[in-house]
Motif scaffolding. Structure first.
Motif, PDB file in Angstrom:
ATOM      1  N   TYR A   4      -5.554   0.452   6.121  1.00  0.00           N
ATOM      2  CA  TYR A   4      -4.190   0.987   6.012  1.00  0.00           C
ATOM      3  C   TYR A   4      -4.200   2.508   6.136  1.00  0.00           C
ATOM      4  CZ  TYR A   4       0.168   2.642   4.054  1.00  0.00           C
ATOM      5  OH  TYR A   4       1.346   3.310   3.876  1.00  0.00           O
TER       6      TYR A   4
ATOM      7  N   ASP B 210      -0.817  -3.479   4.755  1.00  0.00           N
ATOM      8  CA  ASP B 210       0.070  -2.759   3.840  1.00  0.00           C
ATOM      9  C   ASP B 210       0.178  -3.508   2.505  1.00  0.00           C
ATOM     10  OD1 ASP B 210       1.841  -0.998   2.748  1.00  0.00           O
ATOM     11  OD2 ASP B 210       3.564  -1.630   3.948  1.00  0.00           O
TER      12      ASP B 210
ATOM     13  N   ALA C 166       0.831  -1.209   0.000  1.00  0.00           N
ATOM     14  CA  ALA C 166       0.000   0.000   0.000  1.00  0.00           C
ATOM     15  C   ALA C 166       0.863   1.256   0.000  1.00  0.00           C
ATOM     16  CB  ALA C 166      -0.936  -0.002   1.207  1.00  0.00           C
TER      17      ALA C 166
ATOM     18  N   VAL D 268      -6.012   0.735  -2.232  1.00  0.00           N
ATOM     19  CA  VAL D 268      -5.392   0.304  -0.977  1.00  0.00           C
ATOM     20  C   VAL D 268      -6.496   0.180   0.068  1.00  0.00           C
ATOM     21  CG1 VAL D 268      -3.180   1.401  -1.502  1.00  0.00           C
ATOM     22  CG2 VAL D 268      -4.905   2.660  -0.192  1.00  0.00           C
TER      23      VAL D 268
ATOM     24  N   GLY E  73      -1.723  -3.535  -1.684  1.00  0.00           N
ATOM     25  CA  GLY E  73      -2.558  -2.796  -2.617  1.00  0.00           C
ATOM     26  C   GLY E  73      -2.454  -3.375  -4.009  1.00  0.00           C
TER      27      GLY E  73
ATOM     28  N   TYR F  50      -2.215   9.961  -2.931  1.00  0.00           N
ATOM     29  CA  TYR F  50      -1.743   8.959  -3.886  1.00  0.00           C
ATOM     30  C   TYR F  50      -0.633   9.556  -4.744  1.00  0.00           C
ATOM     31  CZ  TYR F  50      -5.866   6.360  -2.491  1.00  0.00           C
ATOM     32  OH  TYR F  50      -6.807   5.696  -1.753  1.00  0.00           O
TER      33      TYR F  50
END
Length: 354
Positions: A210, A230, A168, A206, A232, A179
């Motif tokens: 998280y 963690d 993530a 994600v 993604g 992001y």
């Protein structure tokens, strides 16, 4: 852990590397407008849904299901909660098979145990008929403002044929709390050569778990719960009518919380490494809950830039086909740690892979 690519931001990145561990390359890139985060809306109700049954972490999976790929137990059969009070992603009785080759279920691991991060299958060309580990694993380049970082990722079996699994923190920038502006992927990358091209990300996902616990951690709260989520997924734009899986194949994924040892392959870039060569470690015994975190732990020395590398179990050494059970989240000389993939991960994949 991501690896920063510019010397100018190396010092500033050190605080982040202790948590997320990517790498820094060179030179700074122009600022780009941030992309919109991916939609997390479920598929339309009219589309067929796959019926799945979540398995709680304290339920003994192997005594109740008949999944052919199941072998051994990790936190299945024991309490999933760690000593620090964190829970893993709930196990799911579902396995996606690799799209080339067949995962081999056998005791132990399919490669000799090794913790030093040697080059994976040195001297073997990265061609479409080579090992799936050589073709599906690649280097991610992440851009945010004027900085550039690298992580690792693996192409997986997906409906679209365009999905890569990673960490993530290789999708969400802990420094900007947003992001990344841009993500590109080069499967089979080796010393400047991208034999299967450079692919541009178009959407990503994600877990909410998280984002929430990561924010608490960054705000100084005593909360490392982000480590258990963690992971993604990144979906890349096709090239013409060609998908990633058309070119390199797709690794399998297991959401069952079970493993018979793992091979971890990625692009570490700290210390003796340079993020230019695909390196690996292999471990036949994993710990769960090391340090109080809801992670698998392997005796591996990979480090920054290896973040997002798949923990591949049930590996066939001839084809390189196996099942990814977790992704590298953090580690270094003390080991490699990654959260197991379960119900949250599977639902996220479905959300992204329409």
């Amino acid at each position: 852990m991501r690896l920063a690519r510019t010397a100018a931001v190396a010092a500033a990145a050190l605080a982040v590397l202790t948590m997320s561990g990517c790498i820094i390359l060179a030179p700074p890139l122009p600022t780009r407008q941030p992309q919109q985060p991916p939609s997390q809306t479920p598929r339309p109700s009219g589309e067929p849904q796959i019926e799945v049954r979540p398995v709680e972490p304290d339920a003994p999976i192997t005594t109740t299901d008949e999944t052919a790929a199941d072998t051994g137990e990790l936190y299945a059969g024991s309490q999933g909660e760690t000593v620090d009070g964190y829970f893993p992603d709930a196990a799911l009785d579902l396995v996606l098979e690799p799209t080339r080759g067949t995962a081999r279920v056998a005791p132990g691991i399919a490669m000799p145990a090794h913790d030093g991060g040697d080059e994976l299958l040195a001297g073997t060309p990265h061609t479409a008929d080579a090992s799936l580990l050589l073709t599906t694993v690649g280097r991610l380049v992440l851009e945010a403002d004027d900085a550039e970082y690298t992580c690792s990722g693996t192409v997986i079996n997906s409906e679209s044929g365009l999905v890569v699994v990673t960490a993530a923190h290789c999708v969400f920038d802990d420094e900007t709390r947003d992001y990344y502006d841009r993500i590109t992927f080069e499967p089979g990358y080796e010393r400047g050569d991208a034999p299967f091209g450079t692919w541009e990300a178009e959407r990503w996902w994600v877990p909410d778990q998280y984002l929430e616990s990561n924010d608490r951690w960054l705000d100084g709260a005593d909360d490392d719960g982000w480590m258990g989520f963690d992971f993604g997924f990144v979906r890349f734009a096709p090239q013409g009518e060609t998908t990633l899986e058309d070119v390199v194949g797709g690794q399998g994924v297991s959401f069952t919380a079970e493993t018979n040892g793992v091979v971890i392959a990625g692009y570490p870039g700290n210390d003796a490494f340079d993020a230019e060569v695909l390196r690996h470690c292999a471990e036949d015994e994993l710990d769960y809950g090391a340090g109080g975190d809801a992670n698998y732990g392997a005796d591996c020395e990979m480090g920054d830039g290896a973040s997002g590398s798949g923990f591949v179990s049930n590996l066939d050494p001839q084809t390189g086909a196996g099942h990814i059970t977790a992704v590298y989240s953090n580690g270094g000389e003390t080991g490699a740690y990654g959260p197991p993939l379960g119900a949250t991960a599977y639902n996220g994949l479905r959300t992204l892979d329409d």
